[in-house]
Design a protein around this motif. Structure first.
Motif: not given
Length: 141
Positions: A19-39
């Motif tokens: 039931g979670v309808s809103a999600i924000g993600t933070a990516g640090f260093c290489w995690g930023a690449k994962v987050v930008v793919e999600l975005a």
């Protein structure tokens, strides 16, 4: 990166099934690449990248959600010149809310790798953490 992206999609799917309808993600260093793919898709509602690595201007051009990018003045991975290119790419996308900030006198990793007893290191890290939280408060609803 691909495994990280696939793993995060599973977590997001599980959250949405609860039931979670809103999600924000933070990516640090290489995690930023994962987050930008999600975005680039419809997985999340907002993104924050801190001292990103592996992220390209083309990645930024494909972002579909509000995004904040927190860069370091002293960064060989994503130097200020690259972060400014990200900012220019986002400025051309007026439909996407964005925030880009380059923190002075800090190095790549300053938000997660710092000496907690060093006030000069703690201050910019806490400022970045506050920026991240404020971004999510404003854009994850």
């Amino acid at each position: 990166m691909e495994k990280g992206f696939e793993d995060v999609k599973l977590v997001i799917g599980a959250l949405k099934s609860k039931g979670v309808s809103a999600i924000g993600t933070a990516g640090f260093c290489w995690g930023a690449k994962v987050v930008v793919e999600l975005a680039k898709g419809d997985f999340i509602q907002a993104a924050v990248l801190a001292h990103p690595s592996l992220v390209t201007v083309d990645d930024i051009k494909a972002v579909k959600v509000p995004i904040s990018i927190l860069g370091a003045e002293i960064d060989q991975v994503s130097p200020p010149e690259v972060v400014k290119q990200f900012e220019e790419a986002l400025a051309a996308k007026s439909e996407i809310k964005s925030h880009v900030k380059i923190f002075p006198k800090v190095s790549h990793g300053w938000t997660v790798r710092y000496d907690v007893s060093d006030k000069e290191a703690v201050k910019p890290a806490e400022e970045a953490h506050n920026d991240l939280l404020e971004w999510f408060v404003s854009h994850v609803k």
